[in-house]
Design a protein around this motif. Structure first.
Motif, short mmCIF file in Angstrom:
data_model
loop_
_atom_site.label_atom_id
_atom_site.label_comp_id
_atom_site.label_asym_id
_atom_site.label_seq_id
_atom_site.Cartn_x
_atom_site.Cartn_y
_atom_site.Cartn_z
N GLY A 33 20.90 16.02 17.12
CA GLY A 33 19.63 16.03 18.42
C GLY A 33 19.74 14.84 19.08
O GLY A 33 20.41 13.84 18.89
N TRP A 34 18.91 15.04 20.20
CA TRP A 34 18.85 13.84 21.29
C TRP A 34 17.60 12.95 21.19
O TRP A 34 16.50 13.43 21.10
N ARG A 35 17.61 11.59 21.01
CA ARG A 35 16.91 10.79 21.14
C ARG A 35 15.84 10.89 20.23
O ARG A 35 15.72 11.30 19.01
N ARG A 36 14.47 11.20 20.87
CA ARG A 36 13.08 11.38 20.19
C ARG A 36 13.13 12.40 19.36
O ARG A 36 12.54 12.65 18.11
N HIS A 37 13.86 13.53 19.70
CA HIS A 37 13.90 14.99 18.92
C HIS A 37 14.94 14.88 17.99
O HIS A 37 15.33 16.06 17.54
N SER A 38 15.75 13.80 17.77
CA SER A 38 16.69 13.79 16.62
C SER A 38 16.14 13.64 15.38
O SER A 38 15.15 13.04 15.10
N LEU A 98 0.90 -1.05 0.02
CA LEU A 98 -0.07 -0.12 0.14
C LEU A 98 0.87 1.34 0.02
O LEU A 98 0.46 2.36 -0.09
N GLY A 99 2.44 1.10 0.23
CA GLY A 99 2.94 2.33 0.24
C GLY A 99 2.96 3.18 1.51
O GLY A 99 3.21 4.25 1.35
N ILE A 100 2.50 2.28 2.75
CA ILE A 100 2.60 3.22 3.69
C ILE A 100 3.41 2.43 4.82
O ILE A 100 3.52 2.93 6.24
N HIS A 101 4.49 1.37 4.33
CA HIS A 101 5.51 1.28 5.32
C HIS A 101 6.47 2.42 5.50
O HIS A 101 6.86 3.07 4.58
N HIS A 102 7.04 2.43 6.59
CA HIS A 102 7.94 3.61 7.12
C HIS A 102 9.23 3.70 5.93
O HIS A 102 9.76 4.53 5.81
N GLN A 103 9.52 2.53 5.25
CA GLN A 103 10.71 2.48 4.29
C GLN A 103 10.06 2.47 2.60
O GLN A 103 11.10 2.60 2.05
N PRO A 112 10.99 4.23 11.86
CA PRO A 112 9.68 3.53 11.99
C PRO A 112 8.60 4.59 12.40
O PRO A 112 7.63 3.87 12.30
N ASN A 113 9.04 5.70 13.14
CA ASN A 113 7.81 6.45 13.68
C ASN A 113 7.66 7.52 12.57
O ASN A 113 6.96 8.68 13.11
N ASP A 117 3.04 13.52 13.32
CA ASP A 117 2.69 13.49 14.85
C ASP A 117 1.61 12.37 14.79
O ASP A 117 1.31 12.06 16.03
N GLU A 118 0.61 12.36 13.87
CA GLU A 118 -0.35 11.47 13.85
C GLU A 118 0.08 9.77 14.23
O GLU A 118 -0.72 9.11 14.54
N VAL A 119 1.29 9.53 13.83
CA VAL A 119 1.74 8.22 14.48
C VAL A 119 1.89 8.13 15.89
O VAL A 119 1.49 6.88 16.25
#
Length: 332
Positions: free
Chosen positions: A99-104, A81-86, A312-313, A279-281
């Motif tokens: 940047g740091w962790r989630r904010h990188s 479906l073309g919705i995989h993160h890769q 992945p996010n 952000d909807e992830v």
């Protein structure tokens, strides 16, 4: 690994994107369900792209709800479906995290330098990425955030740096301690205006969640804590600040990224790199968010951008095609 699944994965190696199947399926109500079997049936009806090994095996998806089979099948369906993160990623050989962790984010080597202008849209209480653009590359950095979290956090950082005291983020787990001197911090400009599709005043909603300091104009509509703040179109802000070209734009604005991406495309802004967090992830409005993300990314690709990295996010790095080609040639 079962032969049917092996055949499916082999099929995927040669199939990067099935836009035809995806467009047909977007309107299919079966996609909104939880059943993988419904998804398979919908795909089979819409366009016969399921490889024969998978169909012939008559896989019992009910029994594979747990374990690697279910994971592989879901991954296959997302790629189809073309919705995989890769999906659609064209990686560069030389990239680094900033940047740091989630904010990188991942940034290509050779993209930035002391003459680079970077816009960081959305701050909250972690501007590690924004600060490291300055400390690692010497960039001119402009941070945009009209909400109390962002304004107060930057003011606290300025105060601590001026007093020569360490300052860390308020993250419960793994806080980040800023490493920047007063001279470098002075080259970072904080603009207390949000980015939207027009000049106006918006209501921003506080999620009121522990360890989540980010107001949103689009999400958390049931929150009883609301502030009003000024916003403007990115093209207007660039004109006010005297910038015709931007080397990098980071967009981390809690659901408003779709609107801002549209304005970048509509106004044909001269931006070399676009880094965006979908952000909807984390806070989906409904199960169709995958397709909203896919549409936004497809719009960027059609506008001449290449997706070079995705977590992945769905924190993603896009490069304008001419910049991508130059950096790829340099690294080869």
């Amino acid at each position: 690994m079962p032969d049917a699944l092996a055949g499916t994965l082999h099929f995927l190696k040669g199939e990067r994107d099935h836009a035809g199947a995806g467009s047909v399926l977007m309107g299919n109500a079966a996609l909104m369900g939880n059943s993988a079997m419904d998804l398979c049936a919908a795909i089979g009806r819409a366009e016969k792209r399921i490889p024969p090994p998978l169909l012939a095996a008559n896989i019992d998806l009910e029994r594979s709800e747990r374990g690697p089979m279910r994971t592989h099948v879901i991954s296959f369906l997302k790629r189809l479906l073309g919705i995989h993160h890769q999906s659609g990623v064209e990686p560069l050989a030389s990239m680094r995290t900033v940047g740091w962790r989630r904010h990188s984010y991942w940034v290509p080597e050779g993209l930035l330098g002391p003459e680079s202008v970077c816009y960081c849209i959305g701050a909250g209480e972690d501007i590690s990425f924004d600060v490291e653009l300055r400390t690692n590359f010497g960039c001119q950095v402009f941070i945009f955030d009209p909400t109390p979290y962002g304004i107060n956090h930057f003011a606290e950082l300025e105060r601590h740096v001026e007093q020569g005291k360490p300052f860390s983020t308020k993250a419960v787990n793994h806080p980040y301690t800023y490493d920047i001197d007063a001279a470098s911090l002075a080259r970072i400009t904080f603009v207390p205006t949000g980015v939207w599709d027009r000049k106006t005043v918006l209501k921003f909603h506080d999620p009121q969640q522990a360890d989540y300091a980010s107001f949103s104009a689009c999400l958390f509509q049931d929150s009883d804590k609301v502030v009003e703040a000024p916003v403007d179109r990115l093209a207007n802000l660039m004109a006010e600040l005297g910038h015709r070209t931007i080397d990098l734009v980071k967009i981390e604005i809690e659901g408003a990224e779709y609107r801002v991406i549209e304005t970048i495309i509509e106004d044909r802004l001269d931006i070399k790199a676009i880094l965006v967090e979908f952000d909807e992830v984390y806070h989906p409005r409904n199960k169709a968010y995958h397709f909203r993300v896919r549409r936004a990314c497809s719009r960027l690709r059609k506008a001449g951008y290449v997706l070079v990295h995705s977590t992945p996010n769905f924190k993603r790095t896009f490069l304008r095609r001419d910049i991508y080609d130059r950096l790829r040639a340099r690294s080869s």
